[in-house]
Write an enzyme that holds these catalytic residues in place. Sequence first.
Site, PDB file in Angstrom:
ATOM      1  N   TYR A 116       0.835  -1.211   0.000  1.00  0.00           N
ATOM      2  CA  TYR A 116       0.000   0.000   0.000  1.00  0.00           C
ATOM      3  C   TYR A 116       0.866   1.256   0.000  1.00  0.00           C
ATOM      4  O   TYR A 116       0.722   2.140  -0.855  1.00  0.00           O
ATOM      5  CB  TYR A 116      -0.940  -0.003   1.226  1.00  0.00           C
ATOM      6  N   LYS A 171       1.507   4.455  -2.716  1.00  0.00           N
ATOM      7  CA  LYS A 171       1.253   5.867  -2.373  1.00  0.00           C
ATOM      8  C   LYS A 171       2.526   6.699  -2.613  1.00  0.00           C
ATOM      9  O   LYS A 171       2.457   7.829  -3.100  1.00  0.00           O
ATOM     10  CB  LYS A 171       0.797   5.997  -0.914  1.00  0.00           C
TER      11      LYS A 171
END
Length: 334
Positions: free
Chosen positions: A148, A152
């Site tokens: 994740y 980002k």
Amino acid sequence: MKTLLITGGCGFIGSNFIHYALAKYRQYRVVNLDKLTYAGNPANLIGLVDDDRYRFVEGDICDPATVGPLVAEADIVVNFAAESHVDRSIMGGAEFVQTNFNGTYTLLDSAVKHGVERFHQISTDEVYGSIDEGAWTEEWPLAPRNPYSSTKASAELLVRAYHITHGLPVVTTRASNNIGPFQYPEKRVPLYITNAIDDLPLPVYGDGSQVRDHLYVEDHCSAIDLVLHQGEIGEIYNVGGENDATGLEVAKVILKRLGKDESLLKFVTDRSGHDQRYALDSSKVQALGWQPASDFRVAMERTVDWYVENESWWREIKERQDYKDYYQRNYGNR
Ligand code: NAD
Ligand code: DAU
């Protein structure tokens, strides 16, 4: 009238921001582009159905044909849309790369073609990795440690490149763990509150010593608002609540507020690659005039009380088959 294109506005922070922006600025229109993944919930915006300044478009930020006309009519783009849950990214990263990286690319590309006043990228403290002591300033190198956070961080690099290469007027905010109304109950705080209400175990990964900073979502919205309007183009701003707590502390505060027994705590197998500690130095956004209004106690109490008072909101989610399947997949073997 100014038009804000908000992506991911049916999720937790995006929906809070839409409520915040429309309440504060009478002269703003909001177009909310959201794919309605498992995490997108139109019920978060039910109060706005009769507001003619609000429009919902169901669609994917990765689709240029959908994105193009919406960016063309927008003055400002705020990109909240993302796959946001670390545990899901550990189970499989494809959607994270697709939405968080390719989706951001599609929006940036369209923003350059059509021209916008501002492109605001909503990012996270997780891009820095994990820090044993002290706090990250914005100059700290990016060192994400899970799928994740790496998507980002990659998205942030694209945002930076579009600013430098194409002169796109961008700003980026990196916030810590948000808590508050409308958070999908897979994230720790709403999961613990709703499990505790039902006398179900509160799964504590590892020994519960990991430290997170907690930011009441309304404080995050006020920081986004400030940076959106007064932040310097091309700059990045950390947004932390200065509310550090370990996993065990968080669980105990929730149990106490609900009058539940600590026997509900259940230590389970740790998250793979679990970041030990996040800590932000937020002096740069504070220098713009921002301060969080809620300290840890107030933020937790307001959050717990909202879930107590809005049981139908989270029960509807927890009764869905896809939620039950996820729960079994993540916690079944722990
Ligand atoms: P969330 O998971 O609650 O909501 C994400 C929303 O994005 C959902 O409504 C979903 O339907 C939508 N979405 C997903 N893929 C999409 C796509 N391809 N096209 C259009 N819409 C799509 O997330 P959140 O917790 O509200 O986080 C919002 C943003 O803030 C994310 O970018 C996240 O990385 C960032 N952030 C979150 C936190 C936190 O504590 N939750 C902290 C810092 C930063
Ligand atoms: O820091 C900002 C980030 O905060 C955001 O970028 C992410 O989108 C958001 O999901 C959140 O990430 P975390 O991984 O910190 O949040 P989560 O609620 O998943 O976990 C918080 C802490 O609690 C973490 O140390 C793992 C632990 N945990 C989590 C769950 C779901 C548990 O101990 N048990 C659990 O069941």
